[in-house]
Design a protein around this motif. Structure first.
Motif, PDB file in Angstrom:
ATOM      1  N   ILE A   1       0.839  -1.205   0.000  1.00 53.13           N
ATOM      2  CA  ILE A   1       0.000   0.000   0.000  1.00 53.13           C
ATOM      3  C   ILE A   1       0.873   1.255   0.000  1.00 53.13           C
ATOM      4  O   ILE A   1       0.610   2.207  -0.746  1.00 53.13           O
ATOM      5  CB  ILE A   1      -0.955   0.002   1.214  1.00 53.13           C
ATOM      6  CG1 ILE A   1      -1.954  -1.165   1.115  1.00 53.13           C
ATOM      7  CG2 ILE A   1      -1.700   1.318   1.315  1.00 53.13           C
ATOM      8  CD1 ILE A   1      -2.869  -1.092  -0.091  1.00 53.13           C
ATOM      9  N   GLU A   2       1.941   1.219   0.793  1.00 50.84           N
ATOM     10  CA  GLU A   2       2.832   2.385   0.846  1.00 50.84           C
ATOM     11  C   GLU A   2       3.439   2.656  -0.532  1.00 50.84           C
ATOM     12  O   GLU A   2       3.519   3.802  -0.965  1.00 50.84           O
ATOM     13  CB  GLU A   2       3.946   2.166   1.878  1.00 50.84           C
ATOM     14  CG  GLU A   2       3.467   2.110   3.327  1.00 50.84           C
ATOM     15  CD  GLU A   2       2.544   3.260   3.691  1.00 50.84           C
ATOM     16  OE1 GLU A   2       2.860   4.421   3.332  1.00 50.84           O
ATOM     17  OE2 GLU A   2       1.487   2.998   4.306  1.00 50.84           O
TER      18      GLU A   2
ATOM     19  N   ILE B   1       0.614   4.120  -2.868  1.00 50.83           N
ATOM     20  CA  ILE B   1      -0.212   5.226  -2.373  1.00 50.83           C
ATOM     21  C   ILE B   1      -0.226   6.415  -3.351  1.00 50.83           C
ATOM     22  O   ILE B   1      -1.248   7.061  -3.561  1.00 50.83           O
ATOM     23  CB  ILE B   1       0.254   5.663  -0.951  1.00 50.83           C
ATOM     24  CG1 ILE B   1      -0.772   6.571  -0.304  1.00 50.83           C
ATOM     25  CG2 ILE B   1       1.632   6.306  -0.976  1.00 50.83           C
ATOM     26  CD1 ILE B   1      -1.949   5.807   0.285  1.00 50.83           C
TER      27      ILE B   1
ATOM     28  N   THR C   1      -2.939   6.390  -6.157  1.00 50.83           N
ATOM     29  CA  THR C   1      -4.327   6.174  -5.750  1.00 50.83           C
ATOM     30  C   THR C   1      -5.103   7.496  -5.706  1.00 50.83           C
ATOM     31  O   THR C   1      -4.526   8.566  -5.859  1.00 50.83           O
ATOM     32  CB  THR C   1      -4.390   5.530  -4.345  1.00 50.83           C
ATOM     33  OG1 THR C   1      -3.827   6.472  -3.412  1.00 50.83           O
ATOM     34  CG2 THR C   1      -3.602   4.240  -4.308  1.00 50.83           C
ATOM     35  N   GLY C   2      -6.408   7.382  -5.510  1.00 47.23           N
ATOM     36  CA  GLY C   2      -7.237   8.562  -5.286  1.00 47.23           C
ATOM     37  C   GLY C   2      -7.911   9.093  -6.540  1.00 47.23           C
ATOM     38  O   GLY C   2      -8.658  10.061  -6.475  1.00 47.23           O
TER      39      GLY C   2
ATOM     40  N   ARG D   1     -11.299  -1.757   6.672  1.00 49.45           N
ATOM     41  CA  ARG D   1      -9.915  -1.431   6.336  1.00 49.45           C
ATOM     42  C   ARG D   1      -9.512  -2.171   5.063  1.00 49.45           C
ATOM     43  O   ARG D   1      -8.954  -1.587   4.139  1.00 49.45           O
ATOM     44  CB  ARG D   1      -8.974  -1.801   7.481  1.00 49.45           C
ATOM     45  CG  ARG D   1      -7.546  -1.300   7.251  1.00 49.45           C
ATOM     46  CD  ARG D   1      -6.596  -1.733   8.346  1.00 49.45           C
ATOM     47  NE  ARG D   1      -6.294  -3.155   8.275  1.00 49.45           N
ATOM     48  CZ  ARG D   1      -6.759  -4.069   9.135  1.00 49.45           C
ATOM     49  NH1 ARG D   1      -7.560  -3.695  10.098  1.00 49.45           N
ATOM     50  NH2 ARG D   1      -6.429  -5.339   8.999  1.00 49.45           N
TER      51      ARG D   1
ATOM     52  N   ARG E   1     -11.037  -0.569   2.105  1.00 52.69           N
ATOM     53  CA  ARG E   1     -10.396   0.695   1.762  1.00 52.69           C
ATOM     54  C   ARG E   1      -9.093   0.432   1.010  1.00 52.69           C
ATOM     55  O   ARG E   1      -8.803   1.063  -0.006  1.00 52.69           O
ATOM     56  CB  ARG E   1     -10.120   1.499   3.036  1.00 52.69           C
ATOM     57  CG  ARG E   1      -9.657   2.909   2.777  1.00 52.69           C
ATOM     58  CD  ARG E   1      -9.433   3.650   4.085  1.00 52.69           C
ATOM     59  NE  ARG E   1      -8.469   2.951   4.938  1.00 52.69           N
ATOM     60  CZ  ARG E   1      -7.156   3.017   4.760  1.00 52.69           C
ATOM     61  NH1 ARG E   1      -6.653   3.718   3.750  1.00 52.69           N
ATOM     62  NH2 ARG E   1      -6.333   2.367   5.549  1.00 52.69           N
ATOM     63  N   GLU E   2      -8.315  -0.548   1.484  1.00 46.70           N
ATOM     64  CA  GLU E   2      -7.043  -0.860   0.820  1.00 46.70           C
ATOM     65  C   GLU E   2      -7.287  -1.501  -0.540  1.00 46.70           C
ATOM     66  O   GLU E   2      -6.545  -1.248  -1.491  1.00 46.70           O
ATOM     67  CB  GLU E   2      -6.190  -1.751   1.731  1.00 46.70           C
ATOM     68  CG  GLU E   2      -5.722  -1.008   2.964  1.00 46.70           C
ATOM     69  CD  GLU E   2      -4.998  -1.901   3.980  1.00 46.70           C
ATOM     70  OE1 GLU E   2      -4.261  -1.344   4.809  1.00 46.70           O
ATOM     71  OE2 GLU E   2      -5.175  -3.137   3.930  1.00 46.70           O
TER      72      GLU E   2
ATOM     73  N   GLN F   1      -9.473  10.381   4.951  1.00 45.37           N
ATOM     74  CA  GLN F   1      -8.122   9.900   5.263  1.00 45.37           C
ATOM     75  C   GLN F   1      -7.868   9.953   6.766  1.00 45.37           C
ATOM     76  O   GLN F   1      -7.401   8.989   7.372  1.00 45.37           O
ATOM     77  CB  GLN F   1      -7.070  10.752   4.539  1.00 45.37           C
ATOM     78  CG  GLN F   1      -7.008  10.541   3.051  1.00 45.37           C
ATOM     79  CD  GLN F   1      -6.412   9.191   2.711  1.00 45.37           C
ATOM     80  OE1 GLN F   1      -7.126   8.251   2.395  1.00 45.37           O
ATOM     81  NE2 GLN F   1      -5.094   9.083   2.827  1.00 45.37           N
TER      82      GLN F   1
ATOM     83  N   TRP G   1      -9.877   7.438   8.740  1.00 46.41           N
ATOM     84  CA  TRP G   1      -9.332   6.073   8.718  1.00 46.41           C
ATOM     85  C   TRP G   1      -8.071   5.946   9.553  1.00 46.41           C
ATOM     86  O   TRP G   1      -7.796   4.886  10.109  1.00 46.41           O
ATOM     87  CB  TRP G   1      -9.113   5.621   7.278  1.00 46.41           C
ATOM     88  CG  TRP G   1     -10.413   5.354   6.609  1.00 46.41           C
ATOM     89  CD1 TRP G   1     -10.982   6.075   5.593  1.00 46.41           C
ATOM     90  CD2 TRP G   1     -11.358   4.329   6.949  1.00 46.41           C
ATOM     91  NE1 TRP G   1     -12.216   5.562   5.290  1.00 46.41           N
ATOM     92  CE2 TRP G   1     -12.466   4.480   6.105  1.00 46.41           C
ATOM     93  CE3 TRP G   1     -11.366   3.313   7.889  1.00 46.41           C
ATOM     94  CZ2 TRP G   1     -13.574   3.649   6.168  1.00 46.41           C
ATOM     95  CZ3 TRP G   1     -12.472   2.479   7.961  1.00 46.41           C
ATOM     96  CH2 TRP G   1     -13.555   2.657   7.106  1.00 46.41           C
ATOM     97  N   MET G   2      -7.317   7.046   9.659  1.00 52.06           N
ATOM     98  CA  MET G   2      -6.143   6.999  10.535  1.00 52.06           C
ATOM     99  C   MET G   2      -6.587   6.736  11.974  1.00 52.06           C
ATOM    100  O   MET G   2      -6.060   5.854  12.648  1.00 52.06           O
ATOM    101  CB  MET G   2      -5.353   8.305  10.471  1.00 52.06           C
ATOM    102  CG  MET G   2      -4.105   8.282  11.336  1.00 52.06           C
ATOM    103  SD  MET G   2      -3.332   9.914  11.530  1.00 52.06           S
ATOM    104  CE  MET G   2      -4.294  10.561  12.901  1.00 52.06           C
TER     105      MET G   2
ATOM    106  N   ALA H   1      -7.983   3.184  12.396  1.00 50.73           N
ATOM    107  CA  ALA H   1      -6.880   2.209  12.439  1.00 50.73           C
ATOM    108  C   ALA H   1      -6.186   2.276  13.796  1.00 50.73           C
ATOM    109  O   ALA H   1      -5.842   1.259  14.390  1.00 50.73           O
ATOM    110  CB  ALA H   1      -5.886   2.501  11.319  1.00 50.73           C
TER     111      ALA H   1
END
Lengths: 329, 329
Positions: free
Chosen positions: A44-45, A48, A51-52, A133, A136-137, A274, A277-278, A281
């Motif tokens: 994911i990192e 990233i 994305t979007g 989660r 979302r990923e 965003q 979700w932080m 998590a």
């Protein structure tokens, strides 16, 4: 084929839009294994930045509303119009019961054959927080793979829709005409989450009933605050079977996106999501550490029982448990 | 008079139903001072055995629905019928803006003069979680003081009602006839929380409009799942001014209590509420410890900004923050 690929193989495969790799990348981020989760996070990192870009659209409705058929009909048209469409499913029931409401390998076969489409056959598993989660990923992976429309199908059981509402830009609620109240009964809060409502199965001898349902829901919605300011939630009829009304509905979805972009809410709500979700998590991890703490595990059952029977106040119980967690107990 | 009393003075005064002490006990549990909070907690522990006996009733509605006038009319009748009535108010707006929607010292003067009534003039302050906790503890204090009916007034701003729904046995929603949609616009989820709906101000030339509104809401509610199984949410009209319909509405509230008791949901939901509040208190304390951690405070702003701009994924950010909290970062 190895159960797991090297990180670069996932990154390159997803970026190249290789559907098999996209599927395996989603399986990776859904895995419960610690090493898979570490690799999934790294993936994911890496992605990233890509994305979007997609329009994220939630589709919910009572069981029997014809969500899969509707998504297949809509998705097929959108692919023909040059879009690349990814379809994901959220179904917490599969986590609890093992049996899934949405999930069967044969769903949306026609759309799944479309080279411009990706259909995730099985819904996310795991606790609701986990489901959200993973979903979302999975959205991020689909965006990195170049899908410009991501449809998230969710069964109308309430809590999952609230989570999905924090995932999507546009939320569509599917209803059916002429069903008894038991079937139509809208779970708490769902109607309020909808940006659009469509009465499906408006075909054959159900056209009149669908028209009546459309008026009814329009009336109910007129009494409620729309999810986004200045947007009166439209109620339409359509038939996934005959295709009637599907194009008009899509036009409304596009109109909703334009409305959000014009008001700046599109960008604002993405940023808020965003941060949301932080914190989710964070709370999830914090509570997991808490529940996993040996001293907490040893006492939790007894303390909850004491709270139920009012021998212990909720606050006192919380203080006791926290003291155990912090090693002060 | 000392700002603070010894613990026994609070305990005895509350148990004796001394309204001045009840008021000061609530002020104590609302205090932000650490020593007050410790004393407040001790007070709740001492009183816990005397709590749980009242019928807890939430009253909400859009500003202008006439909540205070309604509660005064209902409360006065209930006192005359031999009940002891406590009235509390939840208004998170007062926490955010400093200015309160509900709170003014002169509200419900007639009811406040009733020896059998206790009216908390000002709403709870503090963050929403805090507001809810204070309100829950204020309910317990009123029950220990012998009030058999506790009315919790809340302004219809959405989130506070969801919290209050976990506090009360019966939730009443007040509406008004003939107002524009802006005024009537029901915030997300509130209609779903209602056990009863009453269209107030059904007097003079508004009787016809109230009757129409009653039908409209009845129709909207018919499309939704009731909050408790087997209970079709009734919609009535009333006038706090003329008193018309107040007795019939109260009869429905009593009927709702009987329904819950007969189905066993009364006891079940009370126990669930206790556990719910234990976890809310726990999360609140856990997150407070987290936010208060120096290493977290030092980095939180920068990390949130990175998440907003998508330079950092929510999960990666959560992991980083948690590592700082656990001293692993």
């Amino acid at each position: 084929m190895p159960r797991r690929l090297p990180l670069d193989a996932y990154v390159d495969g997803v970026r190249a839009g290789d559907r098999a790799i996209v599927g395996r990348a989603i399986t990776l981020i859904e895995s419960q294994r610690a090493d898979d989760q570490a690799l999934g996070r790294a993936l994911i990192e890496r992605l990233i930045g890509d994305t979007g870009r997609a329009h994220r659209i939630g589709v919910t409705g009572v069981p029997g509303a014809g969500k899969s058929t509707f998504i297949e009909a809509l998705g097929t048209r959108l692919c023909a119009a040059g879009h690349r469409v990814a379809v994901l499913a959220v179904d917490p029931s599969s986590a609890r019961s093992g049996g899934s409401i949405l999930g069967d390998k044969t769903r949306m076969q026609e759309l799944a054959r479309e080279p411009r489409a990706f259909v995730r056959p099985s819904p996310s598993l795991g606790a609701l927080g986990g489901v959200a989660r993973h979903s979302r990923e999975a959205v991020l992976i689909c965006e990195a793979a170049g899908y410009d429309l991501v449809l998230i199908e969710t069964v109308g059981v309430g809590q999952s829709e609230v989570m999905v509402a924090h995932l999507v830009d546009t939320f569509l609620l599917l209803m059916i005409p002429g069903a008894g109240d038991e079937l139509q009964g809208i779970k708490r809060g769902i109607l309020e989450l909808a940006d659009l409502v469509a009465v499906n199965k408006a075909d054959g001898d159900r056209v009149t009933a669908a028209e009546r349902a459309r008026r009814d829901y329009g009336h109910a919605l007129h009494l409620m605050q729309p999810r986004s300011a200045g947007w009166q939630v439209p109620v339409l009829t359509c038939s996934a079977q005959s295709g009637a009304g599907i194009d008009a509905l899509w036009a409304k979805i596009v109109e909703h996106r334009r409305h959000l972009e014009a008001s700046g809410e599109w960008q604002r709500s993405r940023e808020e999501q965003q941060v949301f979700w932080m914190w989710r998590a964070l709370e999830e991890r914090l509570l997991a550490e808490f529940r996993g703490h040996p001293a907490v595990q040893a006492r939790l059952g007894a303390i909850e029982a004491a709270v139920r029977s009012r021998r212990l106040s909720p606050d006192h119980a919380a203080a006791e448990l926290l003291a155990l967690f912090s090693g002060r107990g």
